[in-house]
Design a protein around this motif. Sequence first.
Motif, PDB file in Angstrom:
ATOM      1  N   ARG A  20      48.334  35.236  -1.585  1.00  0.00           N
ATOM      2  CA  ARG A  20      49.000  36.207  -0.979  1.00  0.00           C
ATOM      3  C   ARG A  20      50.149  37.098  -1.653  1.00  0.00           C
ATOM      4  O   ARG A  20      50.230  38.170  -1.530  1.00  0.00           O
ATOM      5  CB  ARG A  20      49.465  35.874   0.446  1.00  0.00           C
ATOM      6  N   ARG A  21      51.062  36.196  -2.159  1.00  0.00           N
ATOM      7  CA  ARG A  21      52.179  36.833  -2.823  1.00  0.00           C
ATOM      8  C   ARG A  21      52.797  35.748  -3.667  1.00  0.00           C
ATOM      9  O   ARG A  21      52.549  34.498  -3.440  1.00  0.00           O
ATOM     10  CB  ARG A  21      53.267  37.350  -1.790  1.00  0.00           C
ATOM     11  N   GLU A  22      53.814  35.974  -4.412  1.00  0.00           N
ATOM     12  CA  GLU A  22      54.521  35.148  -5.321  1.00  0.00           C
ATOM     13  C   GLU A  22      55.650  34.341  -4.414  1.00  0.00           C
ATOM     14  O   GLU A  22      56.477  35.045  -3.886  1.00  0.00           O
ATOM     15  CB  GLU A  22      55.047  35.672  -6.639  1.00  0.00           C
ATOM     16  N   TYR A  23      55.605  33.202  -4.726  1.00  0.00           N
ATOM     17  CA  TYR A  23      56.697  32.449  -4.177  1.00  0.00           C
ATOM     18  C   TYR A  23      57.654  31.741  -4.940  1.00  0.00           C
ATOM     19  O   TYR A  23      57.023  31.166  -6.154  1.00  0.00           O
ATOM     20  CB  TYR A  23      56.225  31.487  -3.114  1.00  0.00           C
ATOM     21  N   GLN A  58      59.824  32.718 -12.721  1.00  0.00           N
ATOM     22  CA  GLN A  58      59.826  33.888 -13.369  1.00  0.00           C
ATOM     23  C   GLN A  58      58.884  34.952 -12.773  1.00  0.00           C
ATOM     24  O   GLN A  58      59.424  36.085 -12.615  1.00  0.00           O
ATOM     25  CB  GLN A  58      59.608  33.660 -14.845  1.00  0.00           C
ATOM     26  N   ARG A  59      57.689  34.578 -12.670  1.00  0.00           N
ATOM     27  CA  ARG A  59      56.858  35.665 -12.280  1.00  0.00           C
ATOM     28  C   ARG A  59      57.178  36.289 -10.866  1.00  0.00           C
ATOM     29  O   ARG A  59      57.133  37.336 -10.624  1.00  0.00           O
ATOM     30  CB  ARG A  59      55.315  35.047 -12.100  1.00  0.00           C
ATOM     31  N   CYS A  60      57.665  35.292  -9.930  1.00  0.00           N
ATOM     32  CA  CYS A  60      58.023  35.586  -8.777  1.00  0.00           C
ATOM     33  C   CYS A  60      59.357  36.558  -8.728  1.00  0.00           C
ATOM     34  O   CYS A  60      59.388  37.412  -8.014  1.00  0.00           O
ATOM     35  CB  CYS A  60      58.721  34.285  -7.793  1.00  0.00           C
ATOM     36  N   ALA A  61      60.099  36.153  -9.630  1.00  0.00           N
ATOM     37  CA  ALA A  61      61.325  37.207  -9.756  1.00  0.00           C
ATOM     38  C   ALA A  61      61.069  38.448 -10.370  1.00  0.00           C
ATOM     39  O   ALA A  61      61.594  39.310  -9.833  1.00  0.00           O
ATOM     40  CB  ALA A  61      62.593  36.647 -10.711  1.00  0.00           C
ATOM     41  N   GLU A  62      60.086  38.369 -11.342  1.00  0.00           N
ATOM     42  CA  GLU A  62      59.830  39.871 -11.879  1.00  0.00           C
ATOM     43  C   GLU A  62      58.970  40.813 -10.728  1.00  0.00           C
ATOM     44  O   GLU A  62      59.324  41.850 -10.765  1.00  0.00           O
ATOM     45  CB  GLU A  62      58.591  39.417 -12.949  1.00  0.00           C
ATOM     46  N   SER A  63      58.168  40.102 -10.010  1.00  0.00           N
ATOM     47  CA  SER A  63      57.584  40.794  -9.031  1.00  0.00           C
ATOM     48  C   SER A  63      58.449  41.423  -7.883  1.00  0.00           C
ATOM     49  O   SER A  63      58.486  42.397  -7.464  1.00  0.00           O
ATOM     50  CB  SER A  63      56.421  39.909  -8.127  1.00  0.00           C
ATOM     51  N   PHE A  64      59.273  40.386  -7.533  1.00  0.00           N
ATOM     52  CA  PHE A  64      60.549  40.748  -6.583  1.00  0.00           C
ATOM     53  C   PHE A  64      61.253  42.104  -7.139  1.00  0.00           C
ATOM     54  O   PHE A  64      61.461  42.859  -6.324  1.00  0.00           O
ATOM     55  CB  PHE A  64      61.181  39.741  -6.358  1.00  0.00           C
ATOM     56  N   ILE A  65      61.827  41.787  -8.358  1.00  0.00           N
ATOM     57  CA  ILE A  65      62.501  43.059  -8.972  1.00  0.00           C
ATOM     58  C   ILE A  65      61.677  44.147  -8.957  1.00  0.00           C
ATOM     59  O   ILE A  65      62.386  45.149  -8.469  1.00  0.00           O
ATOM     60  CB  ILE A  65      63.077  42.595 -10.392  1.00  0.00           C
TER      61      ILE A  65
END
Length: 152
Positions: A20-23, A58-65
């Motif tokens: 559903r989303r990156e965690y 890292q992928r979670c942070a990139e998506s969030f940013i």
Amino acid sequence: MKTPLDAAALKNRVIGLLARREYSRLELIQRLRQQAASVSILNNVLDALEQDGYLSDQRCAESFIRQRLGQYWGPKRIRYELQQKGIPASLINRLLEEADPDWDALALNLATKRFDLSGRADLKEQAKRLRYLVNYGFSYDQAQRALKTDLM
């Protein structure tokens, strides 16, 4: 009371969440700690998923940013939210440098979206606009440059 989840059930649950989303790892630990048979089983499952590439801070942070920049959030608030997700400060700083957004332009876009900046504003209105931008995570300097005010 529900029965604790074993490794296979935990793996399926985590993959379902990640679909559903990156965690971040910390978010998943906080979310699934009560449901897991033990914390060590949960950590083993998360380690395996990290090695397989399903889980990545890292992928979670990139998506969030990316998402938050699209919502005109400032650097302070983005940093704070990512730290709450358990993302290391060094990774946050590196990813924000790589994204290299124009913070002044973001602050101006947010102010323009929220306020009518065409006319002159009294001191009370200027302070209100400045507080609004600061609450979105921009520094006072960035907010002042965006609003072209000298309040302090």
